[in-house]
Write an enzyme that holds these catalytic residues in place. Structure first.
Site, short mmCIF file in Angstrom:
data_model
loop_
_atom_site.label_atom_id
_atom_site.label_comp_id
_atom_site.label_asym_id
_atom_site.label_seq_id
_atom_site.Cartn_x
_atom_site.Cartn_y
_atom_site.Cartn_z
N CYS A 74 69.78 17.75 37.67
CA CYS A 74 68.44 18.32 37.43
C CYS A 74 68.00 19.18 38.61
CB CYS A 74 67.42 17.22 37.15
SG CYS A 74 67.17 16.09 38.53
N HIS A 108 60.82 28.13 48.71
CA HIS A 108 59.78 28.24 47.68
C HIS A 108 59.88 29.56 46.95
CE1 HIS A 108 57.83 24.48 48.27
NE2 HIS A 108 57.91 24.65 49.58
#
Lengths: 576, 92
Positions: free
Chosen positions: A501, A202
């Site tokens: 992506c 993260h």
């Protein structure tokens, strides 16, 4: 991985210690550090008042601590603005809330320690809010945040969460949680450095989204003290204590580079004119507007689950239509690829996913939630079709976590039933890469999600710091899977697009390799567009193909990255 | 015991910013004020100075709530609180 200076840095006279980690977001910057306090440890279950402590004194201490936390949060709210300010104001009121404090005092009167009392009292309140659902359920997290702050205050240790400072600083910690994103002020934080976490953690994702230089998995950095001056190189992955003249010059040069890199002209192309549309990954309308302003040639990944995180119930079709329409309207005449709900693993949605799975990454997630919660996907496709109706955007739809051609066929059928004409699937599971030709017989395009593809190909949990070296899309095995996906598209025979992506597309050097492997479009965080465009424009297609071949045959991810970077001098010029 | 009813005017109902403004106003009064949804027994009323109590009340736009307080100045105090509840605080 702690090394002495000179190894990672140049022949500096100044002796500063250098920590080597993994660079996940480029940038060279100098600043003083603030350490992220460790999460507050839970007081022992059933912890009683210490011998000789009167309940009245413990209650008074608790009231003082609650008041202090309230004062601190109120002061911080005064410096904040917009939504952040409202959250802080409401949280400040919670800290000294009569209902919460009274409940805790009652527990203290019954003999509980002040810390345990507030812990349990807040847990009850949080549970009550959680059971109310919706907006209230979201506030449960705030109550738990306040609880941590009060316990820290009682113990006389720093408050948990991102430290607060009037002056900008470099944040150093073990790893960041998704919740820290909300409180991370990009105007105050200069760079992120963590001792744990990998390139897909993260921390890395937050850093790239905010455009902050970041180094992860730099073991030992959390042993530094607050206020230490360091030089962070987010491309090289190094952190140097007590920077010298060289580092100051590099940091200065980076300021100039960022100004020059701030512009993307809106057409991704190689030196020889070969077009590579550069699109953006977005989580909602706000992101989409920003991406359009940054020159994105469309949206390569609309993460629909981000519109609905923290929801207890399935959003209505009308709510979904509104959320998607906002994104479509930002890209009239351009492609917007909508990914259907990708819930599960690190993005649980209470109405879709089972939190008790022993192995969530290998569990019911992404498209697979259609097996256990049928209907949600059909309703989402209906909402996408309704939102697409009347907009000028070219709406494409893709399903995450597809493993077989049969699943792709089923998804294409659902899309057709909803009136959506351009179905596609994500290639994240190695089986999908290996059977791309069969899959593409049923759908119009595929998009490679390199983060998950890497974690599955390498059998390495993307959240684990010790596995960071395995967990990089530079792994030749991952590049082979990408090559096979492109080959599958060629075998199928209709020249169907293969896009990327995942985070890999945002790494300018890796972007060159991907194009060399035959990938047709790249989608990334809007911040990365200009850097990727600048590096792509420095090579021809044959050159990109040579670099791809070099990376494919390398014997390690490190070698692959090094060999490719050596042939791209522009990276060093730009400090990328 | 003074008592007033008010219809929640804020579109989001009585939470988020409107709840914060209301709780802050109650906190400045030298009185104990309670709040309950209309029709609920007085003994189930909640402490109006507690943001958490107010949030758990779950009053939506258009709901009627009952405010109660005892003591000197209670009538004027409740009137001022009714005014806050009957303003669309979210619009400001």
């Amino acid at each position: 991985m702690q090394t002495l200076s000179g190894k990672a840095s140049t022949d500096q006279a100044e002796t500063g210690r250098t920590f080597a980690g993994v660079g996940v977001s480029p940038g060279r910057i100098i600043g003083s550090i603030l350490l992220m306090p460790k999460p507050v440890r839970e007081p022992a279950v059933g912890e009683r008042l210490a011998e000789g402590t009167a309940p009245d004194d413990a209650s008074a201490a608790l009231r003082t601590a609650a008041k202090a936390v309230q004062t601190n949060l109120t002061a911080r709210s005064a410096g904040a603005s917009g939504a952040g300010r409202e959250v802080l104001e409401a949280t400040a009121l919670m800290a000294n809330d009569p209902m919460l404090v009274k409940a805790a005092v009652k527990l203290i009167t019954n003999g509980a320690s002040a810390e345990r009392a507030i812990w349990d009292a807040a847990a009850s309140v949080a549970e009550m809010l959680h059971n109310l659902g919706g907006y209230m359920a979201e506030r449960a997290t705030d109550v738990l945040d306040v609880r941590g702050r009060i316990v820290a205050e009682l113990r006389g240790v720093p408050a948990p969460g991102i430290p607060y400072s009037d002056t900008p600083f470099i944040l150093v910690g073990e790893d960041l949680a998704p919740a820290d994103t909300a409180t991370l002020d990009p105007a105050k934080v200069l760079a992120l450095v963590t001792s744990s976490g990998g390139p897909q953690s993260h921390t890395a994702i937050i850093a790239r989204a905010l455009g902050l230089p970041a180094v992860v998995a730099a073991a030992g950095v959390d042993g530094l003290t607050d206020g230490t001056l360091v030089f962070v190189d987010g491309a090289a992955g190094t952190v140097r204590v007590d920077p010298g003249a060289d580092e100051f010059a590099l940091a200065k040069a980076w300021e100039t580079t960022t100004a020059a890199l701030a512009v993307f002209d809106g057409t991704g192309r190689l030196k020889d004119g070969h077009l590579v549309p550069l699109l953006s990954n977005v989580g909602g309308a706000k992101d989409a507007v920003k991406a359009a302003a940054a020159g994105a040639q469309g949206v390569g990944l609309l993460r629909t689950e981000f519109c609905f995180l923290e929801r207890d119930t399935e959003p209505t079709i009308a709510e979904q239509v509104e959320a998607y329409r906002g994104v479509f309207d930002a890209f009239p005449g351009k492609k917007v690829v909508v990914r259907t709900l990708d819930a599960g693993a690190d993005k649980p949605l209470p109405f879709l996913t089972d939190a008790s799975e022993p192995n969530p990454a290998l569990g019911v997630r992404g498209y697979r939630t259609d097996f256990t919660s049928p209907g949600v996907l059909e309703r989402q496709l209906e909402a996408i079709a309704q939102a697409a109706d009347g907009t000028e955007a070219q709406v494409w739809v893709m399903a995450p976590m597809i493993s077989t051609a049969e699943e792709a066929k089923h998804f294409a059928g659902l899309c057709a039933a909803a009136g959506l004409t351009t179905p596609g699937v994500m290639v994240e599971v190695p089986s999908a890469a290996l059977t791309a030709a069969s899959i593409l017989e049923h759908v119009n395009f595929v998009s490679l999600g390199t983060n998950d593809l890497t974690q599955y190909a390498m059998a390495a949990d993307r959240q684990l710091g010790p596995l960071a070296a395995l967990n990089t899309p530079w792994q030749p095995a991952v590049l082979q899977l990408i090559r096979l996906t492109v080959a599958g598209s060629r075998d199928e025979g209709h020249d169907k697009p293969v896009g990327v992506c995942g985070e890999a597309a945002a790494d300018p050097a890796l972007a060159v390799v991907l194009v060399g492997l035959g990938v047709s479009t790249l989608s990334m965080t809007a911040r990365a567009l200009s850097a990727v465009a600048a590096v792509l424009a420095s090579v021809t297609l044959p050159e990109a193909q040579q670099l791809a071949a070099l990376a494919l045959t390398a014997h390690s991810a490190t070698d692959a990255r090094r060999l490719v970077r050596e042939k791209l001098p522009i990276l060093n010029t730009l400090g990328l | 015991m003074s008592e007033r009813t008010a219809v929640i005017a804020s579109r989001v109902g009585l939470h988020a910013r409107p709840a914060g403004i209301f709780v802050a106003a109650v906190g400045e009064l030298p009185l104990e004020v309670t709040i309950a949804l209309a029709g609920e027994p007085a003994e189930d009323a909640m402490d109006a100075s507690s943001i958490l109590s107010i949030m758990s009340l779950g009053a939506s736009n258009g709901d009627t709530v009952v405010l109660r307080a005892d003591g000197e100045g209670a009538d004027e105090a409740l009137d001022s609180l009714v005014k806050i509840l009957e303003t669309d605080l979210d619009a400001e």
